[in-house]
Design a protein around this motif. Structure first.
Motif, PDB file in Angstrom:
ATOM      1  N   MET A   1      28.622  38.540  35.330  1.00 46.29           N
ATOM      2  CA  MET A   1      29.238  39.038  36.575  1.00 46.29           C
ATOM      3  C   MET A   1      30.685  38.567  36.665  1.00 46.29           C
ATOM      4  O   MET A   1      30.982  37.398  36.447  1.00 46.29           O
ATOM      5  N   LYS A   2      31.563  39.482  36.981  1.00 40.77           N
ATOM      6  CA  LYS A   2      32.976  39.144  37.090  1.00 40.77           C
ATOM      7  C   LYS A   2      33.287  38.537  38.461  1.00 40.77           C
ATOM      8  O   LYS A   2      32.809  39.012  39.486  1.00 40.77           O
ATOM      9  N   LYS A   3      34.110  37.483  38.408  1.00 39.57           N
ATOM     10  CA  LYS A   3      34.526  36.807  39.641  1.00 39.57           C
ATOM     11  C   LYS A   3      36.043  36.815  39.814  1.00 39.57           C
ATOM     12  O   LYS A   3      36.542  36.561  40.908  1.00 39.57           O
ATOM     13  N   TYR A   4      36.745  37.106  38.718  1.00 45.00           N
ATOM     14  CA  TYR A   4      38.203  36.984  38.723  1.00 45.00           C
ATOM     15  C   TYR A   4      38.855  38.211  38.099  1.00 45.00           C
ATOM     16  O   TYR A   4      38.356  38.746  37.106  1.00 45.00           O
ATOM     17  N   ILE A   5      39.976  38.622  38.669  1.00 50.49           N
ATOM     18  CA  ILE A   5      40.736  39.753  38.143  1.00 50.49           C
ATOM     19  C   ILE A   5      42.161  39.294  37.868  1.00 50.49           C
ATOM     20  O   ILE A   5      42.824  38.736  38.755  1.00 50.49           O
ATOM     21  N   LEU A   6      42.619  39.539  36.648  1.00 49.48           N
ATOM     22  CA  LEU A   6      43.992  39.206  36.261  1.00 49.48           C
ATOM     23  C   LEU A   6      44.749  40.516  36.046  1.00 49.48           C
ATOM     24  O   LEU A   6      44.415  41.297  35.156  1.00 49.48           O
ATOM     25  N   ASP A  92      45.949  48.967  49.537  1.00 49.79           N
ATOM     26  CA  ASP A  92      44.611  49.075  50.132  1.00 49.79           C
ATOM     27  C   ASP A  92      43.532  48.658  49.135  1.00 49.79           C
ATOM     28  O   ASP A  92      42.539  48.017  49.509  1.00 49.79           O
ATOM     29  N   ILE A  93      43.723  49.019  47.873  1.00 51.51           N
ATOM     30  CA  ILE A  93      42.754  48.652  46.832  1.00 51.51           C
ATOM     31  C   ILE A  93      42.699  47.142  46.660  1.00 51.51           C
ATOM     32  O   ILE A  93      41.618  46.543  46.588  1.00 51.51           O
ATOM     33  N   LEU A  94      43.860  46.500  46.609  1.00 54.27           N
ATOM     34  CA  LEU A  94      43.907  45.042  46.462  1.00 54.27           C
ATOM     35  C   LEU A  94      43.295  44.342  47.669  1.00 54.27           C
ATOM     36  O   LEU A  94      42.622  43.310  47.523  1.00 54.27           O
ATOM     37  N   SER A  98      40.167  41.803  47.158  1.00 52.47           N
ATOM     38  CA  SER A  98      40.377  40.389  47.481  1.00 52.47           C
ATOM     39  C   SER A  98      39.251  39.801  48.325  1.00 52.47           C
ATOM     40  O   SER A  98      39.114  38.585  48.432  1.00 52.47           O
ATOM     41  N   LYS A  99      38.428  40.659  48.904  1.00 52.57           N
ATOM     42  CA  LYS A  99      37.298  40.187  49.698  1.00 52.57           C
ATOM     43  C   LYS A  99      36.196  39.605  48.811  1.00 52.57           C
ATOM     44  O   LYS A  99      35.400  38.784  49.275  1.00 52.57           O
ATOM     45  N   ASN A 100      36.157  40.016  47.557  1.00 49.48           N
ATOM     46  CA  ASN A 100      35.067  39.612  46.670  1.00 49.48           C
ATOM     47  C   ASN A 100      35.510  38.928  45.384  1.00 49.48           C
ATOM     48  O   ASN A 100      34.676  38.392  44.658  1.00 49.48           O
ATOM     49  N   TYR A 101      36.810  38.960  45.097  1.00 47.74           N
ATOM     50  CA  TYR A 101      37.300  38.398  43.840  1.00 47.74           C
ATOM     51  C   TYR A 101      38.539  37.542  44.066  1.00 47.74           C
ATOM     52  O   TYR A 101      39.347  37.839  44.942  1.00 47.74           O
ATOM     53  N   LYS A 102      38.672  36.495  43.243  1.00 49.29           N
ATOM     54  CA  LYS A 102      39.936  35.779  43.172  1.00 49.29           C
ATOM     55  C   LYS A 102      40.815  36.520  42.176  1.00 49.29           C
ATOM     56  O   LYS A 102      40.337  36.956  41.126  1.00 49.29           O
ATOM     57  N   MET A 103      42.100  36.635  42.504  1.00 45.35           N
ATOM     58  CA  MET A 103      42.961  37.498  41.704  1.00 45.35           C
ATOM     59  C   MET A 103      44.313  36.831  41.451  1.00 45.35           C
ATOM     60  O   MET A 103      44.785  36.020  42.251  1.00 45.35           O
TER      61      MET A 103
END
Length: 211
Positions: A1-6, A92-94, A98-103
Protein backbone atom coordinates in the motif's frame (compact mmCIF):
# COMPACT_ATOMS: atom_id res chain seq x y z
CA UNK A 1 0.00 0.00 0.00
CA UNK A 2 1.32 3.40 -0.96
CA UNK A 3 1.61 6.06 1.73
CA UNK A 4 3.84 8.63 0.05
CA UNK A 5 3.85 10.47 -3.28
CA UNK A 6 6.96 12.14 -4.70
CA UNK A 7 6.17 14.60 -7.47
CA UNK A 8 8.42 16.04 -10.10
CA UNK A 9 7.64 19.72 -10.62
CA UNK A 10 8.15 20.93 -14.18
CA UNK A 11 5.72 19.30 -16.57
CA UNK A 12 3.85 17.49 -13.79
CA UNK A 13 2.56 20.28 -11.53
CA UNK A 14 3.33 23.29 -13.71
CA UNK A 15 3.70 23.90 -17.44
CA UNK A 16 7.21 25.33 -17.53
CA UNK A 17 9.33 23.08 -19.75
CA UNK A 18 8.56 24.85 -23.08
CA UNK A 19 9.59 28.13 -21.44
CA UNK A 20 12.96 26.76 -20.39
CA UNK A 21 13.49 25.37 -23.88
CA UNK A 22 12.67 28.78 -25.37
CA UNK A 23 15.10 30.53 -23.03
CA UNK A 24 17.88 28.16 -24.11
CA UNK A 25 17.12 28.65 -27.81
CA UNK A 26 17.27 32.44 -27.51
CA UNK A 27 20.48 32.42 -25.50
CA UNK A 28 22.42 30.01 -27.70
CA UNK A 29 21.46 32.02 -30.78
CA UNK A 30 22.21 35.44 -29.30
CA UNK A 31 25.52 34.62 -27.65
CA UNK A 32 27.01 31.86 -29.81
CA UNK A 33 24.97 31.93 -33.04
CA UNK A 34 24.09 28.27 -32.39
CA UNK A 35 20.75 26.56 -33.03
CA UNK A 36 19.03 24.11 -30.69
CA UNK A 37 16.65 21.62 -32.27
CA UNK A 38 13.85 19.99 -30.29
CA UNK A 39 15.11 16.42 -30.74
CA UNK A 40 18.59 17.51 -29.72
CA UNK A 41 17.21 19.20 -26.62
CA UNK A 42 15.18 16.12 -25.69
CA UNK A 43 18.33 14.01 -25.83
CA UNK A 44 20.18 16.47 -23.59
CA UNK A 45 17.31 16.49 -21.08
CA UNK A 46 17.00 12.69 -21.08
CA UNK A 47 20.70 12.19 -20.41
CA UNK A 48 21.02 15.00 -17.88
CA UNK A 49 23.81 16.65 -19.88
CA UNK A 50 24.09 20.33 -20.84
CA UNK A 51 23.02 22.61 -23.68
CA UNK A 52 26.32 24.44 -23.29
CA UNK A 53 28.31 21.49 -24.64
CA UNK A 54 27.75 22.81 -28.16
CA UNK A 55 29.47 26.07 -27.23
CA UNK A 56 32.26 24.22 -25.43
CA UNK A 57 32.89 22.01 -28.47
CA UNK A 58 33.24 25.09 -30.64
CA UNK A 59 35.90 26.60 -28.39
CA UNK A 60 33.94 29.28 -26.57
CA UNK A 61 35.51 30.38 -23.30
CA UNK A 62 34.14 29.39 -19.90
CA UNK A 63 33.53 33.02 -18.98
CA UNK A 64 31.35 33.42 -22.08
CA UNK A 65 29.34 30.34 -21.17
CA UNK A 66 28.90 31.51 -17.57
CA UNK A 67 27.59 34.86 -18.83
CA UNK A 68 25.26 33.16 -21.31
CA UNK A 69 23.91 30.88 -18.59
CA UNK A 70 23.09 33.90 -16.45
CA UNK A 71 21.23 35.50 -19.36
CA UNK A 72 19.36 32.25 -20.01
CA UNK A 73 18.23 32.21 -16.39
CA UNK A 74 17.05 35.82 -16.68
CA UNK A 75 15.00 35.03 -19.78
CA UNK A 76 13.49 31.99 -18.10
CA UNK A 77 12.48 33.97 -15.03
CA UNK A 78 10.89 36.63 -17.22
CA UNK A 79 8.82 33.95 -18.92
CA UNK A 80 7.83 32.40 -15.58
CA UNK A 81 6.54 35.75 -14.35
CA UNK A 82 4.57 36.56 -17.50
CA UNK A 83 3.18 33.23 -18.75
CA UNK A 84 0.31 31.11 -17.41
CA UNK A 85 2.06 28.01 -16.06
CA UNK A 86 -0.57 26.39 -13.83
CA UNK A 87 -1.90 23.07 -15.11
CA UNK A 88 -5.69 23.06 -14.87
CA UNK A 89 -7.12 21.13 -11.92
CA UNK A 90 -3.81 20.33 -10.23
CA UNK A 91 -4.52 22.28 -7.06
CA UNK A 92 -7.80 20.47 -6.40
CA UNK A 93 -6.17 17.09 -7.08
CA UNK A 94 -3.35 17.79 -4.62
CA UNK A 95 -5.83 18.95 -2.00
CA UNK A 96 -7.67 15.63 -2.18
CA UNK A 97 -4.51 13.51 -2.23
CA UNK A 98 -3.06 15.33 0.77
CA UNK A 99 -5.89 13.98 2.92
CA UNK A 100 -4.53 10.44 2.61
CA UNK A 101 -0.87 10.72 1.59
CA UNK A 102 2.28 12.51 2.65
CA UNK A 103 3.72 14.25 -0.38
CA UNK A 104 6.84 16.02 -1.51
CA UNK A 105 8.30 17.69 -4.58
CA UNK A 106 11.65 16.50 -5.94
CA UNK A 107 12.85 18.80 -8.70
CA UNK A 108 15.99 19.73 -10.60
CA UNK A 109 14.84 23.35 -10.62
CA UNK A 110 16.99 25.91 -8.87
CA UNK A 111 15.43 27.15 -5.64
CA UNK A 112 15.19 30.72 -6.96
CA UNK A 113 13.23 29.56 -10.02
CA UNK A 114 11.05 27.26 -7.95
CA UNK A 115 10.05 30.13 -5.67
CA UNK A 116 9.12 32.31 -8.64
CA UNK A 117 7.05 29.48 -10.11
CA UNK A 118 5.14 28.80 -6.89
CA UNK A 119 4.87 32.31 -5.49
CA UNK A 120 1.09 32.57 -5.87
CA UNK A 121 -0.03 29.07 -6.87
CA UNK A 122 -0.66 27.51 -3.46
CA UNK A 123 0.52 24.05 -4.54
CA UNK A 124 3.35 23.83 -2.00
CA UNK A 125 0.78 24.15 0.79
CA UNK A 126 -0.07 20.48 0.29
CA UNK A 127 3.54 19.26 0.41
CA UNK A 128 5.54 18.00 3.38
CA UNK A 129 8.83 19.07 1.80
CA UNK A 130 10.48 20.37 -1.36
CA UNK A 131 13.89 19.33 -2.71
CA UNK A 132 15.53 21.60 -5.29
CA UNK A 133 18.79 21.41 -7.22
CA UNK A 134 20.81 22.79 -4.31
CA UNK A 135 19.55 20.13 -1.89
CA UNK A 136 21.49 17.17 -3.27
CA UNK A 137 24.89 16.49 -4.78
CA UNK A 138 23.82 14.52 -7.85
CA UNK A 139 20.86 15.54 -10.00
CA UNK A 140 18.45 13.32 -11.93
CA UNK A 141 18.95 10.85 -13.62
CA UNK A 142 21.04 9.88 -10.56
CA UNK A 143 18.86 8.19 -7.90
CA UNK A 144 20.04 10.46 -5.08
CA UNK A 145 17.19 13.02 -5.31
CA UNK A 146 14.48 10.42 -4.82
CA UNK A 147 16.47 8.47 -2.25
CA UNK A 148 16.77 11.68 -0.26
CA UNK A 149 13.02 12.15 -0.56
CA UNK A 150 12.47 8.71 0.96
CA UNK A 151 14.90 9.54 3.74
CA UNK A 152 13.05 12.74 4.64
CA UNK A 153 9.75 10.89 4.79
CA UNK A 154 11.20 7.96 6.71
CA UNK A 155 9.70 5.73 4.03
CA UNK A 156 10.82 2.56 2.31
CA UNK A 157 10.73 2.38 -1.48
CA UNK A 158 7.70 0.09 -1.58
CA UNK A 159 5.58 2.60 0.32
CA UNK A 160 6.19 5.41 -2.17
CA UNK A 161 5.36 6.24 -5.75
CA UNK A 162 6.96 8.83 -8.04
CA UNK A 163 5.08 10.97 -10.56
CA UNK A 164 7.23 12.09 -13.48
CA UNK A 165 6.97 13.25 -17.07
CA UNK A 166 10.56 12.83 -18.32
CA UNK A 167 13.00 10.03 -19.05
CA UNK A 168 15.58 11.67 -16.80
CA UNK A 169 13.20 11.68 -13.84
CA UNK A 170 11.99 8.15 -14.59
CA UNK A 171 15.57 6.89 -14.60
CA UNK A 172 16.19 8.53 -11.23
CA UNK A 173 13.13 6.84 -9.72
CA UNK A 174 13.91 3.50 -11.36
CA UNK A 175 17.47 3.47 -10.05
CA UNK A 176 16.12 4.35 -6.60
CA UNK A 177 13.84 1.30 -6.81
CA UNK A 178 10.60 3.31 -6.62
CA UNK A 179 7.59 2.65 -8.83
CA UNK A 180 7.02 5.51 -11.25
CA UNK A 181 3.90 6.92 -12.88
CA UNK A 182 4.45 8.83 -16.12
CA UNK A 183 1.90 11.58 -16.72
CA UNK A 184 1.42 12.51 -20.37
CA UNK A 185 3.18 15.67 -21.43
CA UNK A 186 3.24 16.67 -25.09
CA UNK A 187 6.65 18.21 -24.58
CA UNK A 188 8.30 14.92 -23.52
CA UNK A 189 6.02 12.40 -25.23
CA UNK A 190 8.75 11.14 -27.59
CA UNK A 191 11.02 9.98 -24.77
CA UNK A 192 11.54 6.33 -23.77
CA UNK A 193 9.33 5.46 -20.81
CA UNK A 194 9.66 1.67 -20.96
CA UNK A 195 10.86 1.52 -17.33
CA UNK A 196 7.67 3.14 -16.00
CA UNK A 197 5.12 1.12 -14.03
CA UNK A 198 2.07 3.21 -14.96
CA UNK A 199 1.01 5.72 -17.59
CA UNK A 200 -1.73 8.33 -17.17
CA UNK A 201 -3.08 11.11 -19.35
CA UNK A 202 -3.50 13.52 -16.43
CA UNK A 203 -3.09 13.68 -12.66
CA UNK A 204 -6.82 13.08 -12.33
CA UNK A 205 -6.09 9.39 -12.96
CA UNK A 206 -3.50 9.08 -10.16
CA UNK A 207 -6.04 8.30 -7.44
CA UNK A 208 -7.32 5.29 -9.39
CA UNK A 209 -3.80 3.84 -9.55
CA UNK A 210 -3.25 4.40 -5.85
CA UNK A 211 -6.52 2.67 -5.03
Amino acid sequence: MKKYILFDNDGVLVHTEPLYFKANIITLKEHFNLSLEFDEYMKIMSEGTTVWQKAIDRGFLEKDIIYAREKRNEYYQEFLRSENILIHGVKDILKELSKNYKMGIVTTSRRVDFEIIHKNLGLVDFMDFVLCEEDYEFAKPHPQPYLKGLEILGANKNEAIVVEDSKRGLTSAYKAGIECVIVKNEFTITQDFSQATYFIDSLKELQAILN
